[in-house]
Write a protein that holds these residues in place. Sequence first.
Motif, short mmCIF file in Angstrom:
data_model
loop_
_atom_site.label_atom_id
_atom_site.label_comp_id
_atom_site.label_asym_id
_atom_site.label_seq_id
_atom_site.Cartn_x
_atom_site.Cartn_y
_atom_site.Cartn_z
N ALA A 222 55.35 -7.14 -48.80
CA ALA A 222 55.59 -8.66 -49.40
C ALA A 222 54.55 -9.20 -50.17
O ALA A 222 54.64 -10.25 -50.99
CB ALA A 222 55.83 -9.53 -48.16
N ARG A 223 53.37 -8.44 -50.48
CA ARG A 223 52.30 -8.82 -51.50
C ARG A 223 52.82 -8.74 -52.88
O ARG A 223 52.05 -9.37 -53.83
CB ARG A 223 51.06 -8.32 -51.35
N ASP A 224 53.88 -7.97 -53.03
CA ASP A 224 54.38 -7.85 -54.48
C ASP A 224 55.55 -8.71 -54.44
O ASP A 224 56.47 -8.61 -54.01
CB ASP A 224 54.66 -6.30 -54.87
N PRO A 225 55.51 -9.74 -55.36
CA PRO A 225 56.78 -10.73 -55.34
C PRO A 225 58.06 -10.11 -55.95
O PRO A 225 59.17 -10.72 -55.50
CB PRO A 225 56.34 -11.86 -56.54
N VAL A 230 62.40 -8.62 -46.15
CA VAL A 230 63.26 -9.53 -45.33
C VAL A 230 63.24 -8.75 -43.70
O VAL A 230 63.85 -7.82 -43.76
CB VAL A 230 64.77 -9.91 -45.75
N GLY A 231 62.70 -9.45 -42.75
CA GLY A 231 62.41 -8.98 -41.78
C GLY A 231 61.80 -7.55 -41.50
O GLY A 231 62.23 -6.66 -40.83
N GLU A 232 60.65 -7.33 -42.69
CA GLU A 232 59.85 -6.26 -42.69
C GLU A 232 60.78 -4.82 -43.17
O GLU A 232 60.32 -3.69 -43.19
CB GLU A 232 59.21 -5.89 -41.34
N ARG A 233 61.86 -5.25 -44.09
CA ARG A 233 62.47 -4.29 -44.50
C ARG A 233 62.94 -4.70 -45.77
O ARG A 233 62.85 -5.77 -46.47
CB ARG A 233 63.93 -3.87 -43.63
N THR A 234 63.11 -3.65 -46.75
CA THR A 234 63.47 -3.76 -48.07
C THR A 234 65.30 -3.61 -48.17
O THR A 234 65.74 -3.14 -47.16
CB THR A 234 63.13 -2.88 -48.92
#
Length: 483
Positions: A222-225, A230-234
Amino acid sequence: MIGRGQLSAEELARACIARIEAIDPAVNAVVSCDPDALLAGARQADADRAAGRPLGPLHGLPLAIKDMNDVAGLPTTYGSQIFRDNIPAADDALVAGLRAAGALPFCKTNVPEWSAGANTRNRVHGTTANPHDLTRNCGGSSGGSAVALACGFAPLASGSDLGGSLRTPAAYCGVVGFRPGFGVVPGPDRATALLPQPTAGPMARSVADCALMLSVLARPDARDPFTPVVGERTPWDAADFARLPRRDLSSLRVAVTEDFGFAPVSAATRQTFRRVLAPLLPFLGASEETMPDCTGADRIFSVLRAVMFQATHARFLDETPDLVGALVADNVREGRRYSATDVAQALVSQGAYARRWLSFFDEFDVLISPAVTVQPRDWHEAFPAEIDDQPLQSYYHWLALAYAATIPGHPAIILPCGRDAQGLPFGVQLIGRRHGDLGLLAIAAELEAVIVGIHDLAPCSPDIARLSTAPPLRTAPGFLDVP
């Protein structure tokens, strides 16, 4: 093979080390290497397999890392004299993720200073030559990685790409390079976080290997905007890249262009592109010579590129001008010439450009073009100032075929496709839908299988025996004469 015990990780590691020792003096792709660490890691990988421990997707695979990423204990110089003695204590996020998946990062590959330019030369490590012709440019900025792959120094290598930095060297060296869409490979340390044009990407000798590496690179961060988490998933399952779906080439709607309507493509490149494409078209579905509306591409790319250099490199030019090369300095100075109005107009134009591309891909599944406007030239030439006697607008104008796809953030991949009239590798570029990285890789894998089956188009390897007897590149006149 490693997982089944048919090949030990140590055997593979020793083969890579031996190839580097025999061949690298001729090409100068590897700028630092830790063979002892590789062998220790390989022995541990073999012990883990023998003990039945869980194996990562890249278990025991030697990995070459572009000298823009940190590997603990190896210098990260960025090709810059300012950082020639910089030795990081820890891996960066990209390398740490690859290492956690079982890969064994053990060497760093050459780049132009700060990855500025598509000729891999700098004043710290000198020049990297094309392994197919040691007098020619290997492309850049991921030139060292492409040469390392072509020469068999490692099965996988990292690259990065703004305006073709992994695509150009892949095409020039006869390997595969994949530029992901925005956010697929996170850049947690990207200084201009909301300008996602630069991205890391995988490089390998086949589409399947690139996709396997992407299954590790495409992690949630999540450090890349631009990486939605979401919920640690892409939204994508990264593991899907390691098991590409089949795709019926005959069902595709294919667009073909030689120049996107604006790129300064040489007559020789156009001729070779038509020649290699002709035997592929019968395998594809309906094809049409067309392209998205690329109005403003040169201006958009020039302004946004200069803004990024101004943001990240201006202090080096101000504080240590004698240690900054000509291309980096020129980029910073160009950025200082643009006004806030110029930047605002470029951002608005980029938005319109991207929407036009999205609409275009409502009608087409894939777009095929040449990879580069001109084939490899003398490595002493910093960049082409002209193509077919026509002057270019800038030192990066010759990369227009690549940055056409960079601007809207579509995924793009380079496939080796035979040789040109001079016997050098020729690459074609496939571009897919925005957020369609998996689909593009599936198409590329199918087309790669067709290419391999056509004798005149099959990927070519450099002459390893010839390279093993070539004089060291560092003895060549001009090896370190980089402006």
